[in-house]
Motif scaffolding. Structure first.
Motif, PDB file in Angstrom:
ATOM      1  N   GLU A 118       0.646  -0.945  -0.452  1.00  0.00           N
ATOM      2  CA  GLU A 118      -0.599  -0.287  -0.388  1.00  0.00           C
ATOM      3  C   GLU A 118       1.094   1.541  -0.004  1.00  0.00           C
ATOM      4  O   GLU A 118       0.634   2.317  -0.532  1.00  0.00           O
ATOM      5  CB  GLU A 118      -1.086   0.041   1.183  1.00  0.00           C
ATOM      6  CG  GLU A 118      -1.996   0.895   1.335  1.00  0.00           C
ATOM      7  CD  GLU A 118      -2.909   1.125   2.514  1.00  0.00           C
ATOM      8  OE1 GLU A 118      -3.649   1.779   2.485  1.00  0.00           O
ATOM      9  OE2 GLU A 118      -2.203   0.766   2.892  1.00  0.00           O
ATOM     10  N   VAL A 121       2.324   1.689  -3.115  1.00  0.00           N
ATOM     11  CA  VAL A 121       1.297   1.738  -4.268  1.00  0.00           C
ATOM     12  C   VAL A 121       1.287   3.776  -4.495  1.00  0.00           C
ATOM     13  O   VAL A 121       0.950   4.661  -5.549  1.00  0.00           O
ATOM     14  CB  VAL A 121       0.676   0.338  -4.669  1.00  0.00           C
ATOM     15  CG1 VAL A 121      -0.645   1.259  -5.444  1.00  0.00           C
ATOM     16  CG2 VAL A 121       0.619  -0.690  -5.140  1.00  0.00           C
ATOM     17  N   ARG A 122       0.803   3.952  -3.216  1.00  0.00           N
ATOM     18  CA  ARG A 122       0.227   5.134  -2.940  1.00  0.00           C
ATOM     19  C   ARG A 122       1.568   6.308  -3.609  1.00  0.00           C
ATOM     20  O   ARG A 122       1.354   7.351  -3.856  1.00  0.00           O
ATOM     21  CB  ARG A 122      -0.344   5.682  -1.855  1.00  0.00           C
ATOM     22  CG  ARG A 122      -0.915   6.546  -1.466  1.00  0.00           C
ATOM     23  CD  ARG A 122      -1.333   6.869   0.255  1.00  0.00           C
ATOM     24  NE  ARG A 122      -0.685   6.008   1.501  1.00  0.00           N
ATOM     25  CZ  ARG A 122      -0.295   5.545   2.084  1.00  0.00           C
ATOM     26  NH1 ARG A 122      -1.325   4.683   1.806  1.00  0.00           N
ATOM     27  NH2 ARG A 122       0.203   5.116   2.816  1.00  0.00           N
ATOM     28  N   ARG A 123       2.738   5.645  -3.036  1.00  0.00           N
ATOM     29  CA  ARG A 123       3.336   6.841  -3.072  1.00  0.00           C
ATOM     30  C   ARG A 123       4.144   7.220  -4.721  1.00  0.00           C
ATOM     31  O   ARG A 123       3.955   7.843  -5.367  1.00  0.00           O
ATOM     32  CB  ARG A 123       5.226   6.793  -2.387  1.00  0.00           C
ATOM     33  CG  ARG A 123       6.064   7.927  -2.682  1.00  0.00           C
ATOM     34  CD  ARG A 123       5.778   9.088  -1.568  1.00  0.00           C
ATOM     35  NE  ARG A 123       7.179  10.019  -1.868  1.00  0.00           N
ATOM     36  CZ  ARG A 123       7.779   9.583  -0.958  1.00  0.00           C
ATOM     37  NH1 ARG A 123       7.613   9.084  -0.090  1.00  0.00           N
ATOM     38  NH2 ARG A 123       9.238  10.581  -0.304  1.00  0.00           N
ATOM     39  N   SER A 125       2.201   5.973  -7.165  1.00  0.00           N
ATOM     40  CA  SER A 125       1.105   6.922  -7.885  1.00  0.00           C
ATOM     41  C   SER A 125       0.963   8.211  -7.774  1.00  0.00           C
ATOM     42  O   SER A 125       0.496   8.713  -8.961  1.00  0.00           O
ATOM     43  CB  SER A 125      -0.816   6.108  -7.695  1.00  0.00           C
ATOM     44  OG  SER A 125      -0.332   4.302  -7.703  1.00  0.00           O
ATOM     45  N   ASP A 126       1.609   8.501  -6.827  1.00  0.00           N
ATOM     46  CA  ASP A 126       0.835   9.968  -6.211  1.00  0.00           C
ATOM     47  C   ASP A 126       2.122  11.090  -7.291  1.00  0.00           C
ATOM     48  O   ASP A 126       2.428  11.853  -8.059  1.00  0.00           O
ATOM     49  CB  ASP A 126       0.967  10.278  -5.335  1.00  0.00           C
ATOM     50  CG  ASP A 126       0.171   9.941  -4.065  1.00  0.00           C
ATOM     51  OD1 ASP A 126      -1.053   9.669  -4.229  1.00  0.00           O
ATOM     52  OD2 ASP A 126      -0.014   9.928  -2.804  1.00  0.00           O
ATOM     53  N   ARG A 131      -3.815   7.061 -10.637  1.00  0.00           N
ATOM     54  CA  ARG A 131      -4.076   5.949  -9.445  1.00  0.00           C
ATOM     55  C   ARG A 131      -3.977   5.136 -10.335  1.00  0.00           C
ATOM     56  O   ARG A 131      -4.177   3.672 -10.673  1.00  0.00           O
ATOM     57  CB  ARG A 131      -5.487   6.370  -9.560  1.00  0.00           C
ATOM     58  CG  ARG A 131      -6.797   5.279  -9.040  1.00  0.00           C
ATOM     59  CD  ARG A 131      -8.170   5.430  -8.824  1.00  0.00           C
ATOM     60  NE  ARG A 131      -9.003   4.841  -7.795  1.00  0.00           N
ATOM     61  CZ  ARG A 131     -10.261   4.896  -7.454  1.00  0.00           C
ATOM     62  NH1 ARG A 131     -11.265   5.216  -8.310  1.00  0.00           N
ATOM     63  NH2 ARG A 131     -10.486   3.637  -6.890  1.00  0.00           N
ATOM     64  N   ASP A 144      -5.134   0.926  -2.785  1.00  0.00           N
ATOM     65  CA  ASP A 144      -5.294   2.201  -4.109  1.00  0.00           C
ATOM     66  C   ASP A 144      -4.791   2.926  -3.243  1.00  0.00           C
ATOM     67  O   ASP A 144      -5.068   3.771  -2.207  1.00  0.00           O
ATOM     68  CB  ASP A 144      -7.253   1.625  -3.428  1.00  0.00           C
ATOM     69  CG  ASP A 144      -7.718   2.803  -5.004  1.00  0.00           C
ATOM     70  OD1 ASP A 144      -7.251   3.513  -5.259  1.00  0.00           O
ATOM     71  OD2 ASP A 144      -8.660   2.532  -4.766  1.00  0.00           O
ATOM     72  N   SER A 145      -4.499   3.847  -3.957  1.00  0.00           N
ATOM     73  CA  SER A 145      -3.796   4.960  -3.617  1.00  0.00           C
ATOM     74  C   SER A 145      -5.002   6.003  -3.584  1.00  0.00           C
ATOM     75  O   SER A 145      -4.313   7.086  -2.830  1.00  0.00           O
ATOM     76  CB  SER A 145      -3.190   4.908  -5.084  1.00  0.00           C
ATOM     77  OG  SER A 145      -3.540   5.748  -6.578  1.00  0.00           O
ATOM     78  N   ARG A 146      -5.968   6.089  -4.081  1.00  0.00           N
ATOM     79  CA  ARG A 146      -7.073   7.000  -3.540  1.00  0.00           C
ATOM     80  C   ARG A 146      -7.417   6.547  -1.947  1.00  0.00           C
ATOM     81  O   ARG A 146      -7.886   7.775  -1.776  1.00  0.00           O
ATOM     82  CB  ARG A 146      -8.184   6.687  -4.343  1.00  0.00           C
ATOM     83  CG  ARG A 146      -8.308   7.776  -4.610  1.00  0.00           C
ATOM     84  CD  ARG A 146      -9.754   7.970  -5.456  1.00  0.00           C
ATOM     85  NE  ARG A 146      -9.719   8.501  -6.507  1.00  0.00           N
ATOM     86  CZ  ARG A 146     -10.310   8.850  -7.913  1.00  0.00           C
ATOM     87  NH1 ARG A 146     -11.387   8.425  -7.697  1.00  0.00           N
ATOM     88  NH2 ARG A 146      -9.594   8.884  -9.366  1.00  0.00           N
ATOM     89  N   GLN A 154      -7.652   9.745   0.825  1.00  0.00           N
ATOM     90  CA  GLN A 154      -5.889  10.133   1.115  1.00  0.00           C
ATOM     91  C   GLN A 154      -6.221  11.358   1.078  1.00  0.00           C
ATOM     92  O   GLN A 154      -6.937  11.800   0.280  1.00  0.00           O
ATOM     93  CB  GLN A 154      -5.192   9.598   0.475  1.00  0.00           C
ATOM     94  CG  GLN A 154      -4.667   7.655   0.734  1.00  0.00           C
ATOM     95  CD  GLN A 154      -4.452   6.982   1.818  1.00  0.00           C
ATOM     96  OE1 GLN A 154      -3.298   7.915   2.393  1.00  0.00           O
ATOM     97  NE2 GLN A 154      -4.574   6.162   2.484  1.00  0.00           N
TER      98      GLN A 154
END
Length: 577
Positions: A118, A121-123, A125-126, A131, A144-146, A154
């Motif tokens: 997580e 993926v979030r870092r 993707s941002d 997304r 999920d990056s959102r 987020q």
């Protein structure tokens, strides 16, 4: 000497009745060129032609589907690269060995660690502005990056809002409205491709996305394009398998909308509109300038021509644009020359008609007087003399009318006849032989002297009319030559000209009458010659013919060193061919 009309008249002579207005009952048409430049049909045509290219340019911005498809394909390729990078990072940083739940022993293979996956993926993707969603082998959503793992959005700190700018806000709203209007027009004008509808279930799984299922099956780089019914944007998504060496442990799907693509398309449209606006302004200004330089002079020329057509006498000035040094300048000069020639011709016709009426009136008056007298007398001898006068007047009228008819149709014949190369030497020799035979009865000798080397005397002209000129000059010289005199016809080449002279041994020309003898109906005949034998048009016709051949004719009195008159000389100069 016999005189007559000149070949032309002075410039600026008043116009005649032929320049009067239209005949009765004919309505005068309204001039289409009257009014301002903007009302001119020529201006509208110039604007229509010049605006065609800018209009095609702005119409072309509705046909940007190829450009949009290119941007969409480029965006999908970028999403594939980003998906590969994020999937590689997940495979390297979040996989652990799988542990058997009962025996707590290691099982061959790897599994995804949700917490680490997580964060990765979030870092990433941002950073990529997309997304990212990670699914495991069972199709369950891992990251999920959102949203976070508990399904919450987020939250990221945003930069402070800029100071409000009313003008910038207004321009932004205008741009958005313009973009929406252009899209609406484009959708109406062009057929739009139908895309599958994007639906995002509340509990996401791989079963909701075909590309994710394909990635879990080991297919690399599966993609899909769907349309979001709420925003109207396209959702671009790419799914790649997450692998540890050859083992597929999950699937990563990255997605983004086409807002950036639409923004790029709008910027292209806006640039086209800006170019169109600038081009339109320049085109209109240049068209109006071009129209002004064409329409205004043409309007003035047309108005002047209309005044000439409806004038009832007098000379009408045509505007002078000859300083322009273009076709309009040439047209202006041609119209001015035509108007001057037309005015001079009308004046010449008026004067010719007046002179004809005067010359015909003299024999008619004499004829009328003789007829009235012969009816009242009874003496046969007097009646015989009066009948002789009547016969002479009738012959004089016949000769005068014939010469007038020849002079009146001379212009038309000279304008229609085609000039051809002509060698004057044989023509002059033949004319000299003919007049030598006739003059011998009066004791006059006629001789011809051509070029000493026998070179041809070639000119461009009409042989019958040039023959008429020298026939008049020879006949005139023979009539003034005394018995035992000699008439000499000479011809030679002088540079670019052919010069012919006719010399006699008569009394010469009256002082100061060298130019007057070429006027029509002027007559100065030898003493003892019967009155009315000549009409006074011979030399006038000769001058008209010579000038129509781009030549000149002049007369002078020949004298010796002591000033004694030797006779008359007529000189004809014609351009050599």
């Amino acid at each position: 000497m016999t005189g007559g009309v000149t070949g032309g008249v002075t410039e600026g002579a008043p116009g005649g009745s032929a320049g009067s207005g239209p005949s009765a009952g004919t309505p005068r048409r309204r001039r289409p060129w009257s009014g301002s430049v903007l009302r001119s049909r020529l201006t509208r045509r110039i604007l229509a032609v010049n605006l065609l290219a800018p209009i095609l340019l702005v119409v072309g911005m509705f046909y940007l589907d190829n450009y949009r498809e290119t941007l969409t394909e480029a965006r999908l390729q970028a999403l594939r690269i980003e998906a590969d990078l994020i999937a590689a990072a997940v495979a390297e940083g979040s996989l652990t060995f799988e542990v058997h739940p009962e025996t707590r022993s290691l099982v061959p293979g790897h599994v995804i660690t949700p917490e680490l996956a997580e964060q990765i993926v979030r870092r990433l993707s941002d950073l990529a502005g997309v997304r990212g969603r990670l699914f495991d082998l069972n199709g369950a959503l891992v990251a999920d990056s959102r949203y976070d793992r508990r399904g919450r959005f987020q939250i990221s700190p945003l930069p402070p809002l800029p100071e409000p700018d009313p003008m910038a806000d207004w321009l932004e709203r205008l741009s958005e409205e313009l973009s929406a209007a252009l899209d609406a027009v484009s959708r109406r004008l062009l057929p739009q491709r139908e895309w599958p509808v994007y639906r995002e279930p509340a509990r996401q799984s791989a079963a909701a996305y075909d590309e994710v299922r394909a990635a879990l099956g080991g297919q690399p780089r599966s993609r899909a394009i769907r349309r979001d019914p709420r925003s109207g944007h396209l959702i671009l998504s790419v799914a790649v398998p997450v692998q540890y060496f050859k083992q597929v442990v999950g699937a990563l799907m990255v997605s983004a909308d086409d807002a950036g693509i639409e923004r790029d398309v709008f910027e292209v449209r806006l640039a086209i509109l800006e170019i169109f606006a600038a081009t339109l302004a320049v085109t209109i200004l240049l068209s109006l300038y071009l129209s002004g330089t064409l329409v205004r002079p043409l309007t003035r020329l047309a108005t002047a021509a209309e005044r000439v057509r409806h004038s009832r006498g007098g000379h009408i000035d045509i505007p002078d644009f000859s300083a322009r040094r273009d076709e309009l300048g040439e047209l202006s000069a041609a119209l001015r020359e035509m108007t001057t020639a037309l005015s001079a011709r009308m004046g010449a016709i008026e004067r010719f008609a007046a002179d004809v009426a005067h010359e015909i009136k003299n024999p008619l008056t004499s004829l009328r007087s003789a007829v009235e007298t012969v009816a009242r007398i009874t003496d046969p001898e007097q009646q015989r003399r009066l009948m002789g006068v009547i016969l002479d007047d009738v012959e004089r009228l016949n000769r005068l009318i014939s010469d007038i008819s020849d002079a009146s149709r001379l212009d038309a014949e000279l304008s229609r006849a085609e000039a051809r190369p002509l060698d004057l030497a044989p023509l002059l020799a033949a004319l000299a032989d003919v007049h030598a035979t006739a003059a011998a009865e009066g004791g006059v000798t006629v001789r011809y002297e051509g070029p000493p080397d026998g070179a041809p005397l070639t000119v461009s002209g009409i042989d019958s009319r040039l023959g008429q000129v020298f026939q008049n000059l020879l006949a005139n010289a023979v009539s003034f030559s005394p018995e035992g005199g000699t008439v000499t016809l000479r011809a030679r080449r002088d540079g670019h000209y052919v010069v012919a002279t006719v010399e006699d041994e008569g009394p010469g020309l009256p002082p100061g009458k060298e130019a007057t003898i070429f006027e029509r109906f002027y007559s100065q005949r030898p003493k003892g010659e019967k009155f009315g034998t000549h009409s006074g048009l011979g030399l006038a016709i000769s001058k008209q013919i010579v000038e129509s051949h781009k030549g000149m004719i002049r007369a002078e009195t020949r004298t010796d060193d002591g000033g004694r008159v030797l006779g008359a000389r007529f000189v004809v100069v014609l351009p050599a061919r």
